[in-house]
Motif scaffolding. Structure first.
Motif, short mmCIF file in Angstrom:
data_model
loop_
_atom_site.label_atom_id
_atom_site.label_comp_id
_atom_site.label_asym_id
_atom_site.label_seq_id
_atom_site.Cartn_x
_atom_site.Cartn_y
_atom_site.Cartn_z
N ALA A 28 -54.22 -14.59 -14.46
CA ALA A 28 -55.64 -14.26 -14.47
C ALA A 28 -55.90 -13.20 -13.41
CB ALA A 28 -56.49 -15.49 -14.20
N PHE A 29 -56.70 -12.24 -13.77
CA PHE A 29 -57.05 -11.15 -12.87
C PHE A 29 -58.56 -11.09 -12.72
CE2 PHE A 29 -53.07 -10.07 -14.92
CZ PHE A 29 -52.26 -9.70 -13.86
N ALA A 30 -59.01 -10.98 -11.51
CA ALA A 30 -60.43 -10.82 -11.23
C ALA A 30 -60.73 -9.33 -11.15
CB ALA A 30 -60.82 -11.51 -9.93
N VAL A 31 -61.52 -8.87 -12.06
CA VAL A 31 -61.85 -7.45 -12.13
C VAL A 31 -63.22 -7.25 -11.52
CG1 VAL A 31 -62.19 -5.47 -13.64
CG2 VAL A 31 -60.48 -7.22 -14.22
#
Length: 703
Positions: A284-287
């Motif tokens: 998961a990546f927080a953009v």
């Protein structure tokens, strides 16, 4: 049985009678074979597997077997007579050469099939002359579980069984764990015991952990199936085959040579094995969209106002240094002269950094107001800052200050006349409030904290900001937390029961010692204050006791009875003088008899009640009177040298002072009734004693 002639074991079995075979009879014949070391395991495992099939079919214990099962069991029992041909050696070493053994080591072989899983332990004795003897030490074979299980899992159960057998032999022969070698023909099982147990499912992982707990995975080796003696037990042997099989009794032939000639195979554990838990990897990546205009030194990233200001001051110093270096390269002599900075930050640099953050907070919270004032325009009629009449700072025109009416008060500092405006919900305001609270060591309330801040700042809704900080600050919560109050117990019966005459129920305690002088050149003696407190009217009576013994207390108690009447109940702690007085009164009561009770104080029916040991809070009603009496006497007398007569006078004065204290609310209006005092219960009125004329001439600490 043991044959002493050749030091070997043999087996004798009585053939079964020709009766009808049942499940119970079959189990009885099986249990009659005594084989503690498991030397008959390849033969007995056949019977155990057949008995398991009887249980699966569901044959009753006393039901006769069918023709097929009867034929099989009859054939198996007919082989029991061949057990007498077996000669199993008792000793692991050659007879007469026990002292010439160089090394002893264990070799454990395991195997499994659909029908059973087995494990055998051989003892390898190597002599100093190079000869080697291998002997079967312990063996065990078990039928596979009724529940269907894969062959690798059965191989793992065989490995667990082999570890248990090796541990037993090691304990008996006192051999180290490292001298044991484990062999198996299953590559899956060998990969499992060399991998980490947490990578597998619960059932497989638990069995791997049990195996790895006792030995290292490097002690396991691969042996081909044709050389594995445990492979024969999974198929089963007849008694005649077992008696004539040298591999079973002496182990495989490759154990006789040295270690270099043993079977070897490189075991490399693959990444994917059967039984592993397949975990899905989720990334998961927080953009977050970051604008180029956002300053990197954002206040939300810092928890200290001082650190934020100093970082900004260092940034300004770096910028100024770069500008001066650029100007010096162009030949500006003034820039070259001022190019050297001090090691520490100056106050002007820190003040400039603070003003920078003030302007950031004002511009982000009130953009329209800030834009209007910095451009020289007036505020709109509905502007939220209009009532503050904001003005720009003289030294730093980017900072807004409160206008106010103290413009001409030049004797006041600038931050007092025109405090800096700070918004309510900005991070800069929170950092400043936290810094001021930390400066005060979290020891002031919200109003005091706001008062300190108002010396240089005007915080919008300042009370709300300081109270919010107080509610979220952990250290403030610890210092200003409200202590839990215990619920007060109901009053005991002796505090509320009739009669309501003063001193009908009293509590007694001691205070002191108080030293009095006895004359010139004589040693000072100790005197004690004996406090009698009425438990119902709060009146008090003081007597001077000449000691802490029982006799001195009885004299003081007698004086109380003659002046205030005999109390019906007395409450005290467990002091030795009180306990002795109660015992003497009780003995006097018994000695006088019931007809003479009216003639003596001891026969007046005084009931003595003692508080529990080590529980002074049970006597709080008279402990507080002791505290008040000590405070009244010690504050006046201090270290004054008094005689006994003067001390008695001081005690009586303190008694009158405490008996005139108000028990109800003090009147605040002329028409209100006078407050109730203990003196009303004693004399019916509050005694007001006028001081004598000579009192004004006496020093309170003189005689």
């Amino acid at each position: 049985m043991w044959l002493a002639e050749d030091d070997t074991f043999t087996f004798a079995f009585k053939p079964p009678a020709t009766e009808k075979l049942t499940k119970r009879a079959v189990l009885s014949k099986m249990a009659s074979i005594f084989d503690p070391r498991g030397q008959l395991a390849p033969f007995t495992i056949r019977s155990r597997v057949m008995f398991q099939k009887l249980c699966i079919v569901g044959v009753g214990w006393d039901d006769p077997l069918d023709a097929e099962h009867t034929r099989r069991w009859t054939s198996s029992f007919s082989e029991l007579g061949d057990l007498a041909l077996i000669r199993a050696p008792r000793c692991f070493k050659c007879p007469g050469r026990e002292s010439s053994v160089a090394t002893l080591s264990l070799h454990v072989f395991t195997d499994a099939s659909d029908a059973a899983y087995t494990a055998y332990v051989y003892v390898r004795a190597e002599y100093r002359d190079g000869n080697v003897r291998v002997t079967l030490a312990l063996a065990k074979a078990r039928p596979s579980t009724i529940k269907k299980m894969s062959i690798p899992k059965l191989e793992l159960k065989g490995a667990m069984l082999g570890v248990c057998l090796a541990q037993t032999v090691n304990d008996e022969l006192d051999l180290p764990k490292a001298d044991a070698t484990y062999w198996s023909d299953s590559m899956n099982m060998l990969h499992w015991v060399r991998a980490h147990c947490r990578k597998f499912k619960v059932d497989v992982g638990n069995r791997i952990a049990e195996v790895q707990e006792y030995l290292a995975g490097s002690q396991w080796n691969h042996v081909p199936g044709r050389l594995n003696p445990a492979d024969k037990s999974t198929r089963g042997f007849t008694a005649a085959q077992l008696a004539s099989d040298p591999v079973w009794w002496n182990g495989p032939e490759f154990l006789v040579p040295q270690h270099d000639e043993w079977p070897s195979r490189q075991i490399t554990v693959p990444k994917e094995l059967p039984g592993m838990v397949k975990r899905a990897q989720v990334m998961a990546f927080a953009v977050q969209q970051v604008s180029a205009e956002v300053f990197r030194l954002h206040p939300d990233n810092y928890s200290s106002w001082k650190r934020l200001v100093r970082l900004m001051a260092w940034c300004y110093r770096f910028i100024n240094r770069c500008r001066r270096r650029r100007a010096s390269t162009r030949g500006d002599p003034e820039a070259a002269r001022t190019a050297v900075d001090s090691v520490e930050l100056k106050s002007e640099e820190l003040q400039r950094a603070e003003c920078h953050w003030y302007s950031i907070a004002q511009a982000e919270t009130y953009p329209s107001s800030y834009r209007q004032l910095t451009s020289g325009k007036s505020l709109a009629a509905n502007d939220p800052l209009l009532r503050l009449n904001p003005v720009l700072d003289k030294d730093y025109p980017c900072v807004l200050r409160v206008g106010g009416r103290l413009k001409t008060a030049s004797h006041l500092p600038e931050h007092t006349r025109h405090p800096i405006i700070l918004p309510q919900h900005h991070r800069i305001t929170q950092l400043i409030v936290e810094a001021e609270d930390r400066k005060c060591d979290h020891s002031v309330g919200p109003n005091h904290l706001l008062e300190n801040l108002m010396m240089g700042f005007w915080i919008i809704c300042g009370k709300v900001v300081t109270r919010s900080h107080r509610a979220h600050c952990v250290l403030c919560k610890k210092k200003w937390t409200t202590l839990a109050l215990q619920q007060i117990a109901p009053l005991p019966l002796f505090r509320t029961a009739p009669p309501y005459r003063a001193f009908s129920r009293v509590g007694v305690d001691y205070a002191g010692p108080l030293r009095t002088k006895q004359g010139r050149g004589k040693t000072q003696l100790k005197r004690y204050l004996c406090v009698f407190s009425c438990l119902q009217s709060s009146a008090c009576h003081f007597e001077m006791a000449y000691g802490l013994d029982t006799k001195s207390f009885l004299l003081a108690f007698t004086r109380l009875c003659k002046r205030r009447d005999v109390p019906a109940e007395v409450v005290s702690d467990n002091g030795t003088n009180f306990v002795g007085a109660e015992r003497e009164l009780r003995e006097a009561d018994q000695a006088l008899g019931s007809n003479e009770m009216a003639a003596s104080m001891a026969s007046q029916g005084v009931h003595w009640c003692f508080n529990p040991p080590l529980a002074p809070h049970f006597g709080g009603v008279f402990e507080c009177v002791v505290k008040a009496a000590k405070r009244a006497m010690m504050a006046t007398l201090s270290q004054a040298n008094l005689t006994d007569e003067e001390l008695v006078t001081a005690m009586v004065s303190a008694e009158g002072l405490l008996n005139s204290r108000p028990l109800t609310a003090v009147r605040i209006d002329v028409d209100d009734a006078a407050p109730l005092t203990p003196m009303h219960f004693l004399d019916g009125q509050c005694e007001l004693t006028l001081p004598l004329e000579e009192v004004a001439e006496l020093h309170p600490q003189r005689r």
